[in-house]
Motif scaffolding. Structure first.
Motif, PDB file in Angstrom:
ATOM      1  N   ALA A 239       0.840  -1.066  -0.008  1.00 30.05           N
ATOM      2  CA  ALA A 239       0.107   0.007  -0.131  1.00 30.05           C
ATOM      3  C   ALA A 239       0.661   1.165   0.052  1.00 30.05           C
ATOM      4  O   ALA A 239       1.941   1.424   0.502  1.00 30.05           O
ATOM      5  CB  ALA A 239      -0.998  -0.028   1.281  1.00 30.05           C
ATOM      6  N   ASP A 240       0.500   2.225  -0.834  1.00 30.87           N
ATOM      7  CA  ASP A 240       1.482   3.370  -0.871  1.00 30.87           C
ATOM      8  C   ASP A 240       1.660   4.047   0.434  1.00 30.87           C
ATOM      9  O   ASP A 240       3.008   4.406   0.608  1.00 30.87           O
ATOM     10  CB  ASP A 240       0.538   4.378  -1.713  1.00 30.87           C
ATOM     11  CG  ASP A 240       0.540   4.044  -3.111  1.00 30.87           C
ATOM     12  OD1 ASP A 240       1.114   3.005  -3.531  1.00 30.87           O
ATOM     13  OD2 ASP A 240       0.042   4.819  -3.856  1.00 30.87           O
ATOM     14  N   PRO A 241       0.744   4.227   1.294  1.00 35.42           N
ATOM     15  CA  PRO A 241       1.385   4.804   2.599  1.00 35.42           C
ATOM     16  C   PRO A 241       2.089   4.306   3.564  1.00 35.42           C
ATOM     17  O   PRO A 241       2.844   4.693   4.261  1.00 35.42           O
ATOM     18  CB  PRO A 241      -0.094   4.943   3.332  1.00 35.42           C
ATOM     19  CG  PRO A 241      -1.126   5.026   2.641  1.00 35.42           C
ATOM     20  CD  PRO A 241      -0.713   3.962   1.319  1.00 35.42           C
ATOM     21  N   THR A 242       2.225   2.871   3.244  1.00 39.28           N
ATOM     22  CA  THR A 242       3.171   1.951   4.169  1.00 39.28           C
ATOM     23  C   THR A 242       4.556   2.290   3.635  1.00 39.28           C
ATOM     24  O   THR A 242       5.699   1.808   4.253  1.00 39.28           O
ATOM     25  CB  THR A 242       2.938   0.431   3.895  1.00 39.28           C
ATOM     26  OG1 THR A 242       3.104   0.125   2.382  1.00 39.28           O
ATOM     27  CG2 THR A 242       1.520   0.045   4.460  1.00 39.28           C
ATOM     28  N   THR A 243       4.793   2.875   2.459  1.00 41.29           N
ATOM     29  CA  THR A 243       6.441   3.085   2.023  1.00 41.29           C
ATOM     30  C   THR A 243       6.795   4.408   2.464  1.00 41.29           C
ATOM     31  O   THR A 243       7.894   4.694   2.293  1.00 41.29           O
ATOM     32  CB  THR A 243       6.317   3.068   0.477  1.00 41.29           C
ATOM     33  OG1 THR A 243       5.474   4.284  -0.044  1.00 41.29           O
ATOM     34  CG2 THR A 243       5.538   2.133  -0.122  1.00 41.29           C
ATOM     35  N   LEU A 244       5.974   5.025   3.383  1.00 41.61           N
ATOM     36  CA  LEU A 244       6.578   6.591   3.755  1.00 41.61           C
ATOM     37  C   LEU A 244       7.370   6.315   4.796  1.00 41.61           C
ATOM     38  O   LEU A 244       8.312   7.119   4.968  1.00 41.61           O
ATOM     39  CB  LEU A 244       5.035   7.329   4.287  1.00 41.61           C
ATOM     40  CG  LEU A 244       5.152   8.806   4.622  1.00 41.61           C
ATOM     41  CD1 LEU A 244       5.646   9.360   3.039  1.00 41.61           C
ATOM     42  CD2 LEU A 244       4.049   9.315   4.874  1.00 41.61           C
ATOM     43  N   SER A 245       7.227   5.357   5.751  1.00 48.23           N
ATOM     44  CA  SER A 245       8.240   5.261   6.769  1.00 48.23           C
ATOM     45  C   SER A 245       9.441   5.280   6.515  1.00 48.23           C
ATOM     46  O   SER A 245      10.470   6.097   7.092  1.00 48.23           O
ATOM     47  CB  SER A 245       7.767   4.228   7.889  1.00 48.23           C
ATOM     48  OG  SER A 245       7.719   3.084   7.314  1.00 48.23           O
ATOM     49  N   MET A 268      -0.988   9.234  -0.357  1.00 40.94           N
ATOM     50  CA  MET A 268       0.418   8.817  -0.003  1.00 40.94           C
ATOM     51  C   MET A 268       0.374   9.301   1.843  1.00 40.94           C
ATOM     52  O   MET A 268       0.528   8.684   2.800  1.00 40.94           O
ATOM     53  CB  MET A 268       1.410   9.506  -0.491  1.00 40.94           C
ATOM     54  CG  MET A 268       2.823   9.166   0.026  1.00 40.94           C
ATOM     55  SD  MET A 268       3.276   7.477  -0.300  1.00 40.94           S
ATOM     56  CE  MET A 268       3.329   7.306  -2.025  1.00 40.94           C
ATOM     57  N   ILE A 269       0.194  10.430   1.803  1.00 44.37           N
ATOM     58  CA  ILE A 269       0.010  11.112   3.458  1.00 44.37           C
ATOM     59  C   ILE A 269      -1.235  11.077   3.863  1.00 44.37           C
ATOM     60  O   ILE A 269      -1.995  12.251   3.758  1.00 44.37           O
ATOM     61  CB  ILE A 269       0.808  12.391   3.133  1.00 44.37           C
ATOM     62  CG1 ILE A 269       2.408  12.426   2.538  1.00 44.37           C
ATOM     63  CG2 ILE A 269       0.872  13.008   4.616  1.00 44.37           C
ATOM     64  CD1 ILE A 269       2.876  13.830   2.758  1.00 44.37           C
ATOM     65  N   THR A 270      -1.592  10.001   4.431  1.00 44.39           N
ATOM     66  CA  THR A 270      -3.179   9.779   5.021  1.00 44.39           C
ATOM     67  C   THR A 270      -2.870  10.316   6.372  1.00 44.39           C
ATOM     68  O   THR A 270      -1.936  10.858   7.027  1.00 44.39           O
ATOM     69  CB  THR A 270      -3.304   8.419   4.762  1.00 44.39           C
ATOM     70  OG1 THR A 270      -2.611   7.524   5.614  1.00 44.39           O
ATOM     71  CG2 THR A 270      -3.243   7.787   3.728  1.00 44.39           C
TER      72      THR A 270
END
Length: 591
Positions: A239-245, A268-270
């Protein structure tokens, strides 16, 4: 004392008479007699053309000349101009030093693969064949000294490059990012042809573009101008948001940036990522946008209303649901018109399909019957265009009816063209207009993905079996785009790209209004010629034009025994357009 034979040469004398200069060329023999040097004039050759006299002079000095026509042959001709442009730019921007500070064969092999991706993207086997002297398609292998490298050597160089990725990205960050920088982040995907790589997974249908194929995802970090700094590969179903960290850790820990503004889209930035990862990180602000349900809730609460945009196209609003944050509501009338038109087209297309189901229930031969069967058939078509929520359906055992839900359509239409930017950046740092412009900067990352996945660099299809090779392949493509980004910036006056970006920004009516071209870019687009009358190119077609500058291996004809073994290189004379391109890049044909 007997007279000895002497040397024959051309003697040139000048005299002035009546204001005119008269030049005389005499063929003379010089000899020594009795200790004195004497001259004998054999002939006056002044009447010969100057170039013939020079030929005679050279021949008497021992120079050998070959007969014209059949004397010389082209042994091999290889495209060279585009190689000089790409490699010259790579060295000018210091890409070789970024890859590795010390020269080595592996560095040259990596540079060959990066340049090859810009010149003629293809598989590693194709790259190896392009470097083979027997099958070379350019002078790339010869110039870099890696001619003859096979695919195994290229794979070893890829493994070597992957080990250096963190160090290389650190160098790029120090060069293109600084404290307080805007960092743009987005993610894309490419389809995978194979079944052995654990990174390849089936994900969102719209990501990989290729129905029926698994995909891999990769996230790209760029600076505010779209210059790539780092890339990371993820599984295709991530999932896109999980790549943010991982990107936050990279920015803060590896790059050591104490103050950063991260820009990402609404997917992305949820809200969850903001609460769990962004807010707890000191020195990290963000700019993103709200999703449609969140905007709808603000509209229901009266925070966002169409009347806000009676006199202007953006307004800063507040909501207790977003404490300590800024919300900038924007309305783009052009976007509103586009969404209204698109909605109507999708509604009509859905109605046509529903009409087909109605016809199936009314046909005389084998009509569609049964509430469940009819509902199943309707279900297959109602959400194809994602507008099923705008219809009211009524089913019976022998038919069904449908009609538009005008209330829902009107509610959605009231928010057409409205979007809301959400940010933690203080007003003292970014004005509302500056915040909107920063968010729109994500278009630079989208442009990078288009270059990576389209005709320029062709990152897909990905076919490597090992995850590390997939990562190395994506990183190679990112470095190739880094090189292309610098070339595009320098060549902008000759491309359809806008060279006066700052002027174009100042000509926009507001930060919300659509982008406009600068006067120069508008003239180029209309006339298809540059300010100095040269044809305007795309990046790809300009490289193709430069490739016509060839390095020709010239040799003497075998029939000339006295010149056997004589070989030399001769470059094609560049055209004015090619000279202009090389001048803009600041490179020369000699590498």
């Amino acid at each position: 004392m007997p007279k000895r034979e002497g040397a024959v040469h051309v003697a040139t004398t000048e005299r002035t008479y009546g204001g005119k200069v008269y030049r005389t060329h005499l063929l003379r023999r010089t000899y020594r007699e009795g200790g004195k040097v004497k001259h004998v004039t054999l002939a006056n050759i002044s009447y010969l053309p100057e170039h013939v006299i020079e030929l005679v002079r050279g021949a008497l000095k021992g120079e050998a000349y070959l007969p014209a026509g059949s004397a010389l042959e082209i042994k091999r001709s290889l495209p060279h101009g585009h190689v000089a442009a790409v490699l010259g730019t790579a060295r000018k921007v210091g890409l070789d030093g970024i890859i590795a500070s010390q020269p080595s064969r592996k560095r040259d092999l990596v540079l060959a693969m990066v340049a090859g991706r810009v010149l003629d993207p293809g598989s590693k086997l194709q790259t190896a064949r392009s470097l083979d002297p027997r099958t070379a398609t350019s002078t790339l292998g010869e110039v870099l000294g890696v001619a003859g490298a096979d695919e195994d050597e290229l794979y070893e160089a890829m493994d070597w490059l992957l080990q250096r990725q963190a160090r290389i990205e650190g160098k790029l960050a120090r060069r293109h990012l600084a404290g307080g920088s805007l960092v743009l982040y987005d993610i894309s995907a490419s389809y995978y042809t194979g079944s052995c790589c654990p990174l390849a997974q089936y994900g969102h249908a719209g990501r990989g573009k290729k129905k029926g194929f698994p995909q891999i995802k990769y996230g790209l970090l760029c600076n505010a101008h779209g210059c790539p700094v780092a890339v990371e590969v993820f599984q295709g179903n991530a999932a896109d948001p999980t790549t943010l960290s991982s990107q936050i850790k990279k920015i803060r820990r590896r790059f050591g940036l104490e103050r950063v503004v991260l820009v990402g889209d609404r997917g992305m930035i949820t809200a969850a990522r903001i609460e769990d990862e962004l807010k707890p990180t000191q020195g990290l602000d963000w700019i993103t946008a709200l999703r449609a349900p969140q905007i709808r809730k603000l509209a229901e609460e009266g925070v966002v209303q169409p009347s806000l945009f009676d006199q202007r196209d953006l307004a800063e609003v507040t909501s207790p649901d977003y404490p300590g944050e800024r919300l900038i509501a924007c309305r783009n009338p052009y976007l509103a018109e586009e969404r209204a038109r698109t909605r109507e087209e999708l509604l009509q297309a859905t109605e046509e399909k529903l009409a087909g189901v109605v016809e199936a229930t009314r046909r005389q031969r084998r009509p569609l019957r049964g509430k469940e069967n009819i509902a199943l058939r309707v279900g297959k078509v109602i959400d194809k265009h994602k507008v099923g929520k705008h219809f009211r359906l009524t089913f019976s055992e022998d038919g069904f009816t449908y009609e538009r839900d005008e209330r829902k359509i009107s509610e959605e239409a009231a928010l057409d063209g409205i979007y809301v930017i959400r940010t933690s950046v203080r007003a003292e740092e970014f004005t509302p207009e500056g915040t909107v412009r920063a968010y729109k900067g994500l278009s630079a990352v989208e442009h990078a993905f288009r270059c990576l996945k389209s005709v320029d660099l062709r990152v897909e299809p990905v076919g490597h079996r090992r995850p590390d090779r997939v990562r190395a392949h994506i990183f190679l493509c990112m470095l190739a785009y880094y090189l292309e980004w610098h070339m595009r910036s320098a060549l902008a006056p000759m491309l359809f790209d806008d060279e006066d970006w700052a002027l174009a920004q100042s000509l926009r009516e507001s930060a919300v209004s659509p982008a406009v071209r600068s006067p120069k870019a508008a003239r180029k687009a209309a006339r298809k010629v540059t300010e100095d009358g040269l044809p305007v190119h795309s990046f790809h077609s300009l490289l193709a034009d430069l490739s016509t500058v060839a390095k020709n291996r010239v040799c003497a004809s075998p029939s000339l025994r006295q010149a056997r073994g004589v070989e030399f290189d001769l470059l094609t004379i560049p055209t004015p357009l090619q000279l202009k391109a090389l001048d803009l890049l600041g490179v020369s044909l000699s590498l």
